[in-house]
Write a protein that holds these residues in place. Structure first.
Motif, mmCIF file in Angstrom:
data_model
loop_
_atom_site.group_PDB
_atom_site.id
_atom_site.type_symbol
_atom_site.label_atom_id
_atom_site.label_comp_id
_atom_site.label_asym_id
_atom_site.label_seq_id
_atom_site.Cartn_x
_atom_site.Cartn_y
_atom_site.Cartn_z
ATOM 1 N N PHE A 21 36.275 -74.287 50.644
ATOM 2 C CA PHE A 21 35.513 -74.120 51.896
ATOM 3 C C PHE A 21 34.054 -73.805 51.598
ATOM 4 O O PHE A 21 33.137 -74.348 52.211
ATOM 5 N N GLY A 42 33.928 -79.390 57.674
ATOM 6 C CA GLY A 42 34.772 -78.946 56.563
ATOM 7 C C GLY A 42 35.411 -77.609 56.887
ATOM 8 O O GLY A 42 36.494 -77.556 57.480
ATOM 9 N N GLN A 43 34.708 -76.539 56.511
ATOM 10 C CA GLN A 43 35.226 -75.185 56.746
ATOM 11 C C GLN A 43 35.549 -74.986 58.235
ATOM 12 O O GLN A 43 34.783 -75.412 59.098
ATOM 13 N N GLY A 44 36.677 -74.298 58.502
ATOM 14 C CA GLY A 44 37.130 -74.148 59.887
ATOM 15 C C GLY A 44 36.471 -72.998 60.610
ATOM 16 O O GLY A 44 36.882 -71.857 60.455
ATOM 17 N N TYR A 96 47.519 -73.033 52.659
ATOM 18 C CA TYR A 96 46.177 -72.447 52.713
ATOM 19 C C TYR A 96 45.767 -72.003 51.305
ATOM 20 O O TYR A 96 46.590 -71.512 50.540
ATOM 21 N N ASN A 131 47.809 -74.705 58.752
ATOM 22 C CA ASN A 131 46.532 -75.196 58.208
ATOM 23 C C ASN A 131 46.837 -75.644 56.785
ATOM 24 O O ASN A 131 47.366 -74.831 56.026
ATOM 25 N N TYR A 181 46.990 -69.102 63.934
ATOM 26 C CA TYR A 181 46.729 -70.105 64.982
ATOM 27 C C TYR A 181 47.773 -70.016 66.101
ATOM 28 O O TYR A 181 48.020 -70.993 66.805
ATOM 29 N N LYS A 192 40.395 -66.259 65.066
ATOM 30 C CA LYS A 192 40.861 -67.521 65.657
ATOM 31 C C LYS A 192 41.073 -67.377 67.151
ATOM 32 O O LYS A 192 40.709 -68.256 67.931
ATOM 33 N N PHE A 240 42.349 -78.442 63.022
ATOM 34 C CA PHE A 240 42.150 -79.523 62.064
ATOM 35 C C PHE A 240 42.869 -80.826 62.410
ATOM 36 O O PHE A 240 43.972 -80.824 62.954
ATOM 37 N N ARG A 293 40.574 -83.637 55.683
ATOM 38 C CA ARG A 293 40.729 -82.715 56.805
ATOM 39 C C ARG A 293 39.404 -82.592 57.553
ATOM 40 O O ARG A 293 38.395 -82.213 56.963
HETATM 41 N N1 GLN Z 1 40.286 -70.831 57.359
HETATM 42 C C1 GLN Z 1 39.114 -71.614 57.173
HETATM 43 C C2 GLN Z 1 39.485 -73.053 56.864
HETATM 44 O O1 GLN Z 1 40.629 -73.383 56.641
HETATM 45 C C3 GLN Z 1 38.188 -71.130 56.093
HETATM 46 C C4 GLN Z 1 38.056 -69.673 55.888
HETATM 47 C C5 GLN Z 1 37.302 -69.404 54.623
HETATM 48 O O2 GLN Z 1 36.322 -70.061 54.336
HETATM 49 N N2 GLN Z 1 37.783 -68.503 53.852
HETATM 50 O O3 GLN Z 1 38.618 -73.859 56.842
#
Ligand code: GLN
Ligand code: PMP
Length: 390
Positions: A16, A32-34, A120, A169, A200, A231, A316, A361
């Protein structure tokens, strides 16, 4: 110089951070990063601001403010029918801390921990640092199903726990009751725990229904459930998380918490307590908005010939780029950032074994105009024959 811990010494920087830095370097749209690009409810932020000014700003109780612990228990009861008390709730500095606390407290050296592949990115390193051995179970796209034989191969008398992320995720899968039952059968047979990362929990779309594993017969005493205000309120920088579970498990997990962060900023705790009691329409609105964004991005990508997979929850959307001739997912993600100005995350980053190299993603919790601009940039890139602009 003496050595440092080999697990961390050898570990790459999280994907990320890598992709976010690359996005900044190339002025790319960061899918990219969520994280959402609009902050969550003003009233929740206002509650935090008021609490910051009014104080107190001193250490809150180690397990969290009673008002937040009560609000977490109420929220679990309201949405999922889980019957726990405030005493069964531990407040942490984000779900990441909660995951670490749970693994440090429940896993002993040599224990095996079952997890799904993809998972994850922090899961396997944290399991290993706790002395455990990750045992991945493959999920197969496009529906991310798993085979009973794969479950049976992963579980053994050494299994201490399963680490389950649901909704998942990066695959955006919501596990069905039947799938959870199949898992629960193995947990009972091995007398194992479940660490359920449900950050989530409120971001689920359409007909999909999130069923916490803890609500299945006999599972409440084996399950700890993790949530994240980041979230639920689109405030990912706040890092307020929680763990709920039976006191026999919450007690040792609290011991891990006491020497990790000990506590979590009080004004954020007060604001999250307020937010958790927002009416149902807030939660419906959140999921509805995200669902519309998912559809907007999916429509745009499909129109460009990027086929997308079903996404039932989370932030995502997975696109299959195998037919586009862009190289591996890592190469494609790199090129897409540099040449098209759109950043994603290569799916192979989420695997322990046999990663696919044709999936990217995309994060869709962005303003509509940002999603549209990303699609427009990808369209222009495709029209240039997937080359950088001259
Ligand atoms: N959960 C977020 C993701 O999947 C990122 C969180 C983080 O950067 N640690 O993108
Ligand atoms: N678990 C999953 C599956 C996640 O996607 C994230 C991402 N943010 C976390 C845990 C961490 O949550 P937090 O920011 O509350 O630490």
């Amino acid at each position: 110089m003496r050595s440092t811990h080999p697990l961390y010494t050898g570990l790459p920087t999280t994907i990320f951070e890598v992709m976010s830095r690359l996005a900044i370097e190339h002025d790319a749209i960061n899918l990219g990063q969520g994280f959402p690009d609009v902050d969550g409810p003003l009233e929740v932020r206002q509650a935090a601001a008021d609490a910051l000014i009014e104080g107190p700003n001193q250490y809150p109780p180690m397990m969290g403010l009673p008002m937040l612990r009560e609000a977490v228990a109420r929220n679990e009861r309201r949405f999922f029918g889980i019957d726990r008390e405030a005493g069964d709730v531990l407040i942490t500095s984000g779900a990441t801390e909660a995951l670490s606390d749970c693994l440090m407290a429940l896993v002993e050296p040599g224990d095996e921990v079952v997890l799904f592949d993809p998972s994850y990115d922090c899961y396997a390193p944290l399991i290993r640092r706790a002395g455990g051995i990750p045992k991945p179970v493959a999920l197969s796209p496009p529906d991310w199903s798993f085979r009973d034989e794969a479950l049976d191969a992963a579980f053994s008398e050494k299994t201490k726990a399963v680490l389950l992320n649901n909704p998942l995720n990066p695959a955006s899968k919501v596990f069905s009751r039947n799938e959870l039952e199949r898992l629960a059968t193995r947990l009972r047979a091995c007398d194992a725990y479940a660490i359920c990362d449900e950050v989530y929990e409120h971001l689920v779309f359409g007909d999909a229904k999130h069923v916490p594993l803890a609500t299945l017969d006999g599972m409440a005493e084996r399950c700890v459930r993790i949530g994240s205000a980041g979230k639920t309120f689109s405030l990912t920088g706040w890092k307020v998380g929680y763990v709920t579970g039976p006191s026999a498990l919450i007690a040792p997990i609290t011991k891990a918490h006491q020497y990790t962060t000990f506590t979590t900023p009080p004004h954020l705790q007060k604001a999250v307590a307020f937010g958790l009691d927002l009416p149902d329409r807030y939660y419906q609105g959140l999921a509805g908005d995200l669902e519309a964004k998912r559809d907007r991005l999916a429509g745009g990508l499909e129109g460009l010939g990027f086929s997308t997979l079903k996404a039932e929850g989370s932030y995502f959307l997975i696109a299959d780029i195998g037919e586009l001739g862009l190289g591996s997912d890592v190469e494609a993600a790199q090129r897409m950032t540099v040449e098209a100005g759109v950043t994603t995350v290569p799916m192979s980053a989420f695997y322990q074994e046999n990663p696919p190299h044709h999936l990217l993603r995309f994060c869709f919790c962005k303003r509509d105009e940002v999603l549209d601009e990303a699609v427009a940039r990808l369209k222009a890139w495709r029209e240039r024959g997937f080359k950088a602009a001259a």
